[in-house]
Design an enzyme around this catalytic site. Structure first.
Site, PDB file in Angstrom:
ATOM      1  N   ALA A  19      46.520  78.799  57.982  1.00  0.00           N
ATOM      2  CA  ALA A  19      45.126  78.549  58.393  1.00  0.00           C
ATOM      3  C   ALA A  19      44.883  77.041  58.307  1.00  0.00           C
ATOM      4  O   ALA A  19      43.951  76.570  57.654  1.00  0.00           O
ATOM      5  CB  ALA A  19      44.140  79.332  57.539  1.00  0.00           C
ATOM      6  N   GLY A  73      43.214  68.607  56.658  1.00  0.00           N
ATOM      7  CA  GLY A  73      43.696  68.255  55.321  1.00  0.00           C
ATOM      8  C   GLY A  73      45.199  68.506  55.213  1.00  0.00           C
ATOM      9  O   GLY A  73      45.961  67.654  54.743  1.00  0.00           O
ATOM     10  N   HIS A  74      45.626  69.682  55.659  1.00  0.00           N
ATOM     11  CA  HIS A  74      47.065  69.980  55.643  1.00  0.00           C
ATOM     12  C   HIS A  74      47.832  68.975  56.507  1.00  0.00           C
ATOM     13  O   HIS A  74      48.917  68.519  56.142  1.00  0.00           O
ATOM     14  CB  HIS A  74      47.324  71.390  56.200  1.00  0.00           C
ATOM     15  CG  HIS A  74      46.679  72.505  55.431  1.00  0.00           C
ATOM     16  ND1 HIS A  74      45.618  73.233  55.929  1.00  0.00           N
ATOM     17  CD2 HIS A  74      46.953  73.027  54.206  1.00  0.00           C
ATOM     18  CE1 HIS A  74      45.278  74.170  55.051  1.00  0.00           C
ATOM     19  NE2 HIS A  74      46.054  74.060  53.996  1.00  0.00           N
ATOM     20  N   GLY A 109      47.577  68.181  47.932  1.00  0.00           N
ATOM     21  CA  GLY A 109      46.258  67.584  48.099  1.00  0.00           C
ATOM     22  C   GLY A 109      45.526  67.392  46.781  1.00  0.00           C
ATOM     23  O   GLY A 109      45.571  68.257  45.901  1.00  0.00           O
TER      24      GLY A 109
HETATM   25  P1  AMP Z   1      46.490  75.742  50.813  1.00  0.00           P
HETATM   26  O1  AMP Z   1      47.021  76.115  52.151  1.00  0.00           O
HETATM   27  O2  AMP Z   1      45.016  75.845  50.697  1.00  0.00           O
HETATM   28  O3  AMP Z   1      47.250  76.370  49.687  1.00  0.00           O
HETATM   29  O4  AMP Z   1      46.767  74.179  50.668  1.00  0.00           O
HETATM   30  C1  AMP Z   1      48.028  73.624  50.900  1.00  0.00           C
HETATM   31  C2  AMP Z   1      48.006  72.172  50.508  1.00  0.00           C
HETATM   32  O5  AMP Z   1      46.998  71.483  51.269  1.00  0.00           O
HETATM   33  C3  AMP Z   1      47.636  71.959  49.025  1.00  0.00           C
HETATM   34  O6  AMP Z   1      48.445  70.895  48.508  1.00  0.00           O
HETATM   35  C4  AMP Z   1      46.187  71.570  49.110  1.00  0.00           C
HETATM   36  O7  AMP Z   1      45.754  70.784  48.003  1.00  0.00           O
HETATM   37  C5  AMP Z   1      46.173  70.745  50.385  1.00  0.00           C
HETATM   38  N1  AMP Z   1      44.803  70.652  50.925  1.00  0.00           N
HETATM   39  C6  AMP Z   1      43.929  71.679  51.131  1.00  0.00           C
HETATM   40  N2  AMP Z   1      42.753  71.200  51.578  1.00  0.00           N
HETATM   41  C7  AMP Z   1      42.884  69.848  51.651  1.00  0.00           C
HETATM   42  C8  AMP Z   1      42.010  68.780  52.037  1.00  0.00           C
HETATM   43  N3  AMP Z   1      40.760  69.004  52.436  1.00  0.00           N
HETATM   44  N4  AMP Z   1      42.482  67.516  51.989  1.00  0.00           N
HETATM   45  C9  AMP Z   1      43.762  67.266  51.577  1.00  0.00           C
HETATM   46  N5  AMP Z   1      44.631  68.234  51.205  1.00  0.00           N
HETATM   47  C10 AMP Z   1      44.208  69.501  51.231  1.00  0.00           C
END
Ligand code: AMP
Length: 313
Positions: free
Chosen positions: A51, A55-56, A166
C-alpha cells in the site's frame, strides 16, 4: 525520475512504467543478491507492508542514492497484528505498488508468500527489550515481537549492506537498530525523515481508513505536536506541555489519546528532569485515535544552547 521528497508530491500522480522484477522465494532472492555481490554491487533494502505511498518511495530514493542495487519487500506480516487488529482489511495493491516502485527505479521487489515466511510450525520469536518497552508496546504488546521476528528473517534472507526505515515509526527504528546491534547482524540501519502531506499529516497506508471529515481533522496531530515541541524547546515544563497537547487533541475531535510523551532520542528512556536543559535534544512521540483509525507521529525537540557568556561584550 520522480522525486518523492519534493513538497506536494502525490503518489497518485505517478506515471506507469515497466515494473521491476518480482521474486517470491528465499532461494530466488538469495540467488539474485549472490549474483550482484559477485559483480561487486552493494545492496540496499527497504522492507514494507505494501500500500505504498511517497514515504515508502522516499526510502527507496534514499537507498538508490547510497547503494548500487535496491530491493524493496512487500509482505503484510501477520505476527505483528493482534487478533482484533486490521490484518484482514490491511490495504493490498501489488500491481499499483510495483508501478510506484518502477517510478523510483527500484531494482527488485521481494514479495514472499506466507508459506515461505512462516511454514512448518515456525514458532521462534525475536523479542527486543529496552527501546521496545512502553509507548507502542503499552498499547500493542505483540507488535515489536512480530516486527523484530520478520525483520530478522528478512535480513537473513536478503543480506543487505544497508537497510532503510522511516522515522515516522520512530520507536520501530530504534528497535531495529537495537536488534542488529544485539544479534550481530551485519547491516547498517539508516533512518529517513518522515514524508508528510502538504497539511503536515504524516503519510501512512492507514490514512486510507480516514473518512473525509476525519482526514480534515487529522492535521491537528502534527500541528499540536509542533506547538508542544516549540513550547518544550523554549523551556516549558514537559509534563505540563504534553498534558496540554493531549487535551488539545481531544478538543480537536480525537476520540482517544494513547500517549503523548517526551523521551531520550536514542534510548527512548524517560528524561530525568522536568525541563530540557539548554542544548539538550529529545523526541516527542504520540499516538491518538480518530474514529477507528489510530495515528502515530513524532518530532524532534531541541532546546537552544545557552548563549556563550564569554561572547558577551
Ligand atoms: P509500513 O509499510 O507501514 O510497514 O512501512 C514501511 C517503511 O516505510 C517503514 O520503515 C516505515 O517507517 C516507512 N514509512 C512509513 N510511512 C512513512 C512516511 N510518511 N515517511 C517516511 N517513511 C515512512
Amino acid at each position: 525520475m520522480i522525486d518523492p521528497s519534493r513538497p506536494g508530491f502525490q503518489a497518485a500522480a505517478l506515471v506507469r512504467g515497466p515494473t521491476p522484477p518480482v521474486v517470491r522465494t528465499k532461494s530466488a532472492i538469495a540467488g539474485m543478491v549472490r549474483d550482484w555481490r559477485r559483480a561487486g554491487h552493494s545492496v540496499g533494502f527497504v522492507p514494507t507492508m505494501g500500500a505504498l505511498h511517497a514515504g515508502h518511495l522516499r526510502l527507496v530514493a534514499e537507498a538508490k542514492a547510497r547503494v548500487d542495487r535496491v530491493i524493496a519487500s512487500i509482505f503484510v506480516n501477520p505476527t505483528q497484528f493482534a487478533a482484533h487488529e486490521d490484518l484482514g482489511s490491511y490495504p493490498r495493491n501489488e500491481s499499483g505498488d510495483l508501478a510506484k516502485l518502477a517510478s523510483v527505479d527500484c531494482d527488485l521487489v521481494y514479495c514472499p508468500t506466507l508459506e515461505e515466511m512462516y511454514a512448518n510450525g515456525n514458532t521462534t520469536r525475536v523479542r527486543v527489550e529496552g527501546v521496545a518497552r512502553d509507548l507502542e508496546t503499552s498499547f500493542r504488546p505483540q507488535f515489536f515481537e512480530g516486527v523484530a521476528t520478520v525483520v530478522t528473517k528478512l535480513f537473513h534472507q536478503v543480506t543487505p549492506d544497508i537497510a532503510f526505515f522511516g522515522e515516522k515509526d520512530f520507536q520501530q527504528l530504534q528497535v531495529i537498530k537495537a536488534l542488529v546491534h544485539d544479534l550481530d547482524i551485519p547491516v547498517e540501519i539508516v533512518g529517513v525523515p518522515t514524508v508528510r502531506d502538504p497539511d503536515g499529516l504524516a503519510l501512512s497506508s492507514r490514512n486510507a481508513y480516514l473518512t473525509p471529515s476525519e482526514r480534515s481533522l487529522a492535521s491537528h496531530l502534527p500541528a499540536l505536536l509542533a506547538e508542544c515541541a516549540s513550547r518544550i524547546s523554549n523551556g516549558a515544563d514537559i509534563s505540563v506541555a504534553v498534558a496540554g497537547c493531549a487535551e488539545s487533541l481531544l478538543l480537536a475531535g480525537f476520540r482517544q489519546v494513547d500517549y503523548v510523551e517526551v523521551r531520550h532520542p536514542a534510548t527512548l528512556e524517560r528524561l530525568p528532569s522536568p525541563r530540557l536543559d539548554p542544548g539538550q535534544s529529545a523526541r516527542l512521540l504520540a499516538a491518538a485515535w480518530l474514529g477507528k483509525t489510530r495515528l502515530i507521529d513524532n518530532v524532534g525537540v531541541e532546546r537552544a544552547a545557552a548563549p556563550d557568556e564569554s561572547m558577551k561584550s
